[in-house]
Write an enzyme that holds these catalytic residues in place. Structure first.
Site, PDB file in Angstrom:
ATOM      1  N   CYS A   1       8.112   1.557  -8.133  1.00 26.43           N
ATOM      2  CA  CYS A   1       7.261   0.307  -7.650  1.00 26.43           C
ATOM      3  C   CYS A   1       7.442   0.368  -6.144  1.00 26.43           C
ATOM      4  O   CYS A   1       8.369  -0.405  -5.487  1.00 26.43           O
ATOM      5  CB  CYS A   1       7.944  -0.918  -8.175  1.00 26.43           C
ATOM      6  SG  CYS A   1       8.099  -0.980  -9.905  1.00 26.43           S
ATOM      7  N   SER A   2       6.529   1.145  -5.481  1.00 27.89           N
ATOM      8  CA  SER A   2       6.442   1.293  -4.052  1.00 27.89           C
ATOM      9  C   SER A   2       5.913   0.547  -3.033  1.00 27.89           C
ATOM     10  O   SER A   2       6.274   0.384  -2.015  1.00 27.89           O
ATOM     11  CB  SER A   2       6.103   2.910  -3.925  1.00 27.89           C
ATOM     12  OG  SER A   2       6.237   3.301  -2.731  1.00 27.89           O
TER      13      SER A   2
ATOM     14  N   PRO B   1       4.543  -2.147  -0.564  1.00 28.04           N
ATOM     15  CA  PRO B   1       3.982  -1.638   0.305  1.00 28.04           C
ATOM     16  C   PRO B   1       4.426  -0.282   0.817  1.00 28.04           C
ATOM     17  O   PRO B   1       3.789  -0.101   2.256  1.00 28.04           O
ATOM     18  CB  PRO B   1       3.544  -2.599   1.313  1.00 28.04           C
ATOM     19  CG  PRO B   1       4.766  -3.312   1.116  1.00 28.04           C
ATOM     20  CD  PRO B   1       4.965  -3.384  -0.132  1.00 28.04           C
ATOM     21  N   GLY B   2       5.268  -0.047   0.542  1.00 31.22           N
ATOM     22  CA  GLY B   2       6.044   1.355   1.110  1.00 31.22           C
ATOM     23  C   GLY B   2       7.170   1.278   1.989  1.00 31.22           C
ATOM     24  O   GLY B   2       7.336   2.382   2.435  1.00 31.22           O
ATOM     25  N   GLY B   3       7.757   0.061   2.110  1.00 33.64           N
ATOM     26  CA  GLY B   3       8.759  -0.005   3.187  1.00 33.64           C
ATOM     27  C   GLY B   3       9.902   0.678   2.843  1.00 33.64           C
ATOM     28  O   GLY B   3      10.331   1.762   3.527  1.00 33.64           O
ATOM     29  N   LYS B   4      10.518   0.743   1.577  1.00 37.11           N
ATOM     30  CA  LYS B   4      11.756   1.430   1.175  1.00 37.11           C
ATOM     31  C   LYS B   4      11.078   3.125   0.836  1.00 37.11           C
ATOM     32  O   LYS B   4      11.968   3.775   1.099  1.00 37.11           O
ATOM     33  CB  LYS B   4      12.212   0.841  -0.184  1.00 37.11           C
ATOM     34  CG  LYS B   4      12.598  -0.538   0.081  1.00 37.11           C
ATOM     35  CD  LYS B   4      13.255  -1.094  -1.192  1.00 37.11           C
ATOM     36  CE  LYS B   4      13.518  -2.661  -1.151  1.00 37.11           C
ATOM     37  NZ  LYS B   4      12.317  -3.372  -0.985  1.00 37.11           N
TER      38      LYS B   4
ATOM     39  N   ASP C   1       2.875   2.748  -7.813  1.00 40.51           N
ATOM     40  CA  ASP C   1       2.874   1.302  -8.013  1.00 40.51           C
ATOM     41  C   ASP C   1       1.633   1.156  -8.856  1.00 40.51           C
ATOM     42  O   ASP C   1       0.628   1.694  -8.878  1.00 40.51           O
ATOM     43  CB  ASP C   1       2.732   0.573  -6.689  1.00 40.51           C
ATOM     44  CG  ASP C   1       2.847  -0.847  -6.703  1.00 40.51           C
ATOM     45  OD1 ASP C   1       4.195  -1.118  -6.238  1.00 40.51           O
ATOM     46  OD2 ASP C   1       2.305  -1.570  -7.290  1.00 40.51           O
TER      47      ASP C   1
ATOM     48  N   ASP D   1       1.381   2.618 -14.582  1.00 40.44           N
ATOM     49  CA  ASP D   1       2.272   1.646 -14.977  1.00 40.44           C
ATOM     50  C   ASP D   1       3.876   2.467 -15.015  1.00 40.44           C
ATOM     51  O   ASP D   1       3.796   3.413 -15.607  1.00 40.44           O
ATOM     52  CB  ASP D   1       1.771   1.178 -16.339  1.00 40.44           C
ATOM     53  CG  ASP D   1       2.967   0.141 -17.055  1.00 40.44           C
ATOM     54  OD1 ASP D   1       3.798  -0.019 -16.456  1.00 40.44           O
ATOM     55  OD2 ASP D   1       2.560  -0.135 -18.007  1.00 40.44           O
TER      56      ASP D   1
ATOM     57  N   CYS E   1      14.576  -8.919  -5.153  1.00 42.04           N
ATOM     58  CA  CYS E   1      14.900  -9.675  -4.258  1.00 42.04           C
ATOM     59  C   CYS E   1      14.987 -11.295  -4.932  1.00 42.04           C
ATOM     60  O   CYS E   1      14.307 -12.161  -4.502  1.00 42.04           O
ATOM     61  CB  CYS E   1      13.775  -9.821  -3.351  1.00 42.04           C
ATOM     62  SG  CYS E   1      12.012  -9.908  -4.005  1.00 42.04           S
TER      63      CYS E   1
HETATM   64  C1  LIG Z   1       9.252  -5.892  -5.075  1.00 41.13           C
HETATM   65  S1  LIG Z   1       7.819  -4.955  -5.039  1.00 41.13           S
HETATM   66  C2  LIG Z   1       8.363  -3.389  -4.512  1.00 41.13           C
HETATM   67  C3  LIG Z   1       8.261  -3.139  -2.948  1.00 41.13           C
HETATM   68  C4  LIG Z   1       8.492  -1.886  -2.391  1.00 41.13           C
HETATM   69  N1  LIG Z   1       9.459  -1.363  -2.817  1.00 41.13           N
HETATM   70  C5  LIG Z   1       8.662  -1.983  -0.971  1.00 41.13           C
HETATM   71  O1  LIG Z   1       9.814  -1.786  -0.519  1.00 41.13           O
HETATM   72  O2  LIG Z   1       7.947  -2.219  -0.313  1.00 41.13           O
HETATM   73  C6  LIG Z   1       7.386  -4.684  -6.588  1.00 41.13           C
HETATM   74  C7  LIG Z   1       6.154  -3.856  -6.658  1.00 41.13           C
HETATM   75  O3  LIG Z   1       5.995  -3.573  -7.986  1.00 41.13           O
HETATM   76  C8  LIG Z   1       4.861  -3.355  -8.567  1.00 41.13           C
HETATM   77  N2  LIG Z   1       4.822  -3.242  -9.885  1.00 41.13           N
HETATM   78  C9  LIG Z   1       4.655  -4.379 -10.829  1.00 41.13           C
HETATM   79  N3  LIG Z   1       4.562  -4.154 -12.090  1.00 41.13           N
HETATM   80  C10 LIG Z   1       4.767  -2.604 -12.230  1.00 41.13           C
HETATM   81  C11 LIG Z   1       4.711  -1.519 -12.901  1.00 41.13           C
HETATM   82  N4  LIG Z   1       4.481  -1.949 -14.542  1.00 41.13           N
HETATM   83  N5  LIG Z   1       4.689  -0.396 -12.665  1.00 41.13           N
HETATM   84  C12 LIG Z   1       4.775  -0.028 -11.320  1.00 41.13           C
HETATM   85  N6  LIG Z   1       4.927  -1.043 -10.325  1.00 41.13           N
HETATM   86  C13 LIG Z   1       4.776  -2.172 -10.856  1.00 41.13           C
HETATM   87  C14 LIG Z   1       3.962  -4.530  -7.733  1.00 41.13           C
HETATM   88  O4  LIG Z   1       2.657  -4.267  -7.724  1.00 41.13           O
HETATM   89  C15 LIG Z   1       4.898  -4.437  -6.569  1.00 41.13           C
HETATM   90  O5  LIG Z   1       4.285  -3.943  -5.431  1.00 41.13           O
END
Ligand SMILES: C[S@@+](CC[C@H](N)C(=O)[O-])C[C@H]1O[C@@H](n2cnc3c(N)ncnc32)[C@H](O)[C@@H]1O
Length: 812
Positions: free
Chosen positions: A429-430, A432-435, A453, A480, A554
């Site tokens: 779940c990437s 906006p790509g910070g991690k 994502d 997904d 978080c």
């Molecule tokens: C906490 S954020 C991730 C932040 C990211 N890791 C970063 O550091 O920038 C959670 C992400 O999970 C994505 N998400 C939600 N359901 C998902 C799924 N079933 N499969 C993949 N990604 C999903 C959301 O769109 C969201 O961008």
């Protein structure tokens, strides 16, 4: 036509109108310099009163000393000692004389005091007199006093001598100077001391106290001025300490009498935020020593409920979330957590090591007027920004991809993942790509990073950030995450930074406090479990360098953290390993009545009030076998359960958000817009009521307490089919009743809870069989053997709206 130009020089007409109006400045005759002539200065009424007092005091002292002198002479002649009362009387009889002396005050000042005269030499040396007086009573004591006074005299004489040497003036003048200094001290004393003088003049108090006070005066007289000052200071300190004690006692007393508000008291009268704050303090105090401060007819739960209500108002949380936080933290820590969560965390940035070094970045930003520091010893790339004269999201360094604006806590999961060069890593779940970009930086752009994502809009941000930061080893996908298993697997490491309720970042997004509810937690919990199982399945346990999965959120809620990990531990061949992070609070192994796998203490929690970063959770799992410890059917059943749960949770959300508004809207909209319903009459209030109730029922039938094992009830209600984990149940008009009872009498310690499922008449649930399964039904308890899973999936749980008549469910 223009005017004709005139180039001849105009004669000056004299000063302008303004300056003509102004008169030359006039000054008061008196100079602005401060006048030296103090006598010219008009004294205020109070100053005059003080002056009169001072003079009275001097006169009294003078009379006293004269009398004492006489007395002493008499003593030496063998005459009787004159007592104090007589002396006082004498003063009173001499009063007119004294007052006359006061009236002469200004004359006295003008003439200036002329050193030691016959009149004043006695009272300038009062201690000597006293020494002589006391000679009568105790020789030893007097000897000491004498020495002390002698030394005082010597000191004064010494002072005079030194002044003599310095100034070379005549004796009289020096003595006058000295005398004025002493006078000043005594005047100061008089002003600050209690009104002995007033008393002496008014004569209102009784003679006893007069004697006491005059004795006090005598004692005071025998002391050096500095000693007198010290004595007064001590007295004042003692008084202040006494007052503070009284005040504290008063506040304790007030707390003691904290009155529990009557029902609806708050609704009747308006209650201010300050009052709520005070009440929070009061209740906290009551709860800190419940036995002592409680109101007899009130239970702890009532106080807790009131506290929760007040905290919700004060900090703008909803009841559900506040309840969760109250379950997690002890009261004092809860207050700290809530307070800290009101303030945003420090702004932090991560150096992009693909493009620059932290030192260089810091120097460049400092040049732009950014005030920053290294984030901490635990990171080599983090910087904390105290303030900045430029927007940090628009500096040339930012645009060149030298850094990423990122919370301190979001660096932790990547550090725990510890990516290696040339690995295949998935960031599930990437966006906006910070991690993700942090992972790529640590991999030094080697190997392959799969950044995925599910959100199409958010994935654009991943692409943009990767471009800016110079990430070139990434494949970006929009899938997904739950389906990733079928797309690609065999990763060395996977980061699952799961979607969550965001309860750890309320300072950043305060709306979380009031919007997140039980349904949101339920939905996240289900999705998180599914994503985690998929992530585990996608990792290669035989990877030479890895085989690791890092799970992070978080959120601070155990439901989204420990609960999810515990579930994975039971469902897959994984074990918890240390995160490698040298700080953070251990994850829960116990939470209320629930017990998790003991290894959950290897996971780490981060809190704003402890670590000054957003609330965060990090767990690191190692996959030790590629086999799945269950049959294909069981696995599919599990998946179906999760899918249903996710689907139902979504329906629930839609139901909740739409139902009432929809109904109201339908009622209000004009008949033209009603279409097919146009000819139908409007719903009567009764019908509307019935419809609303039905909707309410429909909504509730899906709601089950998230972690209390909801069960699925068969439609024909004759038998209850066992289902796995948190299948959402259909509540059928209370035909099935579930009882939660306490074992060993105490639920408060949360050790053992027995869920007893009781079917009312028409249901053929074998309660005995269920009881046999009870220990393994405790949520959070690890299940080691496969066959137990079947037993565990027995129908059990607690329906949300259920209230047993015989057993009350209590919160511990
Ligand atoms: C906490 S954020 C991730 C932040 C990211 N890791 C970063 O550091 O920038 C959670 C992400 O999970 C994505 N998400 C939600 N359901 C998902 C799924 N079933 N499969 C993949 N990604 C999903 C959301 O769109 C969201 O961008």
């Amino acid at each position: 036509m223009g005017r004709k130009a005139e180039f001849s020089e105009k004669p000056k007409k004299g000063p302008g109108r303004k300056s003509r109006k102004q008169k030359p400045p006039t000054f008061p005759k008196k100079s602005f310099a401060p006048s030296n002539d103090m006598d010219d200065k008009k004294l205020s009424h109070r100053q005059r009163q003080r002056l009169v007092k001072r003079d009275q005091k001097k006169e009294i002292q003078k009379v006293k000393k004269q009398k004492l002198n006489k007395q002493q002479r008499k003593i030496s002649e063998g005459a009787d000692v004159i007592d104090e009362a007589e002396l006082q009387n004498k003063y009173i009889t001499d009063k007119p004389q004294v007052l006359a002396g006061i009236q002469q005050h200004f004359k006295f000042k003008k003439q200036k005091i002329v050193g030691f005269t016959d009149d004043n030499k006695d009272w300038l040396k009062p201690k000597q007199l006293k020494k002589l007086k006391k000679l009568q009573s105790s020789d030893d004591q007097d000897q000491e006093m004498y020495e002390a006074e002698k030394s005082e005299e010597d000191l004064l004489e010494g002072l005079t001598e030194s002044e003599e040497e310095e100034n070379g003036e005549d004796d009289t003048c020096k003595e006058t100077l000295k005398m004025e200094k002493l006078d000043d001290i005594s005047d100061y004393d008089d002003e600050n001391a209690n009104s002995d003088d007033d008393f002496e003049l008014s004569g209102e108090e009784d003679t006893d106290s007069t004697n006491n006070k005059s004795k006090d005066d005598e004692v005071d007289d025998s002391l050096l001025p500095i000693e007198r000052e010290n004595k007064k200071l001590k007295k004042r300190e003692a008084m202040e300490a006494e007052m503070a004690t009284k005040e504290m006692q008063m506040s304790i007393d007030r707390q003691e009498v904290f009155k529990f508000p009557e029902e609806d008291e708050d609704t009747q009268k308006e209650i201010t935020l300050q009052e709520i704050q005070q009440r929070i303090k009061d209740i906290t105090l009551v709860l800190s020593d419940f036995k002592r401060y409680r109101q007899e007819d009130r239970s702890r739960q009532e106080y807790l409920d009131l506290l929760r209500h007040d905290l919700c108002i004060y900090y703008s949380y909803n009841d559900f979330l506040m309840g969760k936080l109250m379950d997690m933290f002890p009261l004092t820590e809860l207050m700290e957590y809530l307070e800290t969560s009101e303030v945003p965390r420090p702004l932090t940035i991560r150096t992009n090591s693909l493009k620059t070094r932290r030192r260089d970045l810091a120097a460049a930003l400092i040049n732009r007027g950014v005030n920053l520091d290294p984030l901490g010893k635990w990171t080599k790339v983090g910087l904390v920004v105290y303030n900045s004269q430029v927007p940090l999201g628009a500096t040339p360094e930012y645009l060149a991809g030298h850094y990423m604006i990122q919370g301190a806590s979001s660096m932790l999961p990547v550090m725990a993942l510890a990516p290696q060069e040339n690995e295949r890593i998935l960031d599930m779940c990437s966006a906006p790509g910070g991690k993700g970009s942090h992972i790529a930086a640590i991999m030094k752009n080697t190997g392959v990073l799969f950044a995925n994502d599910a959100n199409r809009e958010r994935i654009k941000a991943v692409v943009a950030n990767f471009h800016r930061l110079g990430v070139i080893n990434a494949i970006v996908s929009c899938e997904d995450g739950c389906k990733f298993r079928n797309l690609i697997s065999g990763f060395d490491r996977i980061l699952l930074d799961a979607p969550c309720t965001g309860t750890g970042v309320v300072a950043k997004d305060p709306s979380v406090k009031s919007t997140k509810n039980e349904v949101d937690v339920q939905r996240c919990y289900n999705l998180q479990r599914k994503l985690l199982l998929t992530a585990i399945d996608c990792v290669d346990a035989k990877s030479k360098t890895g085989g690791y999965i890092v799970y992070s959120t978080c959120s601070v809620l155990p439901e989204e953290n420990e609960w999810v990990i515990d579930y994975a531990l039971r469902k897959r061949n994984v074990k918890l390993v240390p995160t490698g992070l040298d700080f953070g609070v251990e994850g829960f192994t116990k939470y209320r009545q629930y017990r998790f796998h003991p290894s959950l203490n290897l996971t780490r929690r981060y809190y704003p009030h402890i670590h000054n970063m957003d609330g965060f959770y990090v767990a690191k799992l190692k996959k030790f076998s590629n086999t799945i410890p269950m049959t294909k059917e069981q696995q599919e059943a599990d998946e179906k359960v999760l899918d249903d749960a996710i689907a139902n949770a979504t329906t629930m959300v839609n139901d909740n958000s739409n139902s009432n508004e929809e109904l109201e809207y339908k009622e209000k909209r004009p008949r033209k817009l009603l279409g097919k319903q146009a000819g139908k009459p409007n719903l009567s209030e009764v019908e509307l009521d019935i419809k609303k109730k039905k909707m309410e029922q429909n909504r509730n039938k899906y709601i089950a307490n998230v972690f209390e094992k909801p069960l699925k009830v068969n439609k024909n209600e004759k038998e209850v089919k066992p289902v796995n984990q948190t299948t959402i149940i259909k509540k059928q008009n209370n035909k099935n009743e579930l009882h939660m009872v306490e074992l060993n009498g105490s639920k408060s310690n949360g050790t053992q809870i027995e869920f007893e499922a009781k079917n009312i008449e028409r249901n053929n649930i074998n309660t005995k069989k269920q009881k046999r399964d009870l220990p393994s039904l405790l949520e959070g308890k690890p299940i080691k053997r496969q066959h137990k899973l079947k037993q565990k999936s027995k129908p059990i749980g607690l329906l949300k709206n259920y209230k047993s008549k015989t057993h009350k469910t209590k919160k511990n």
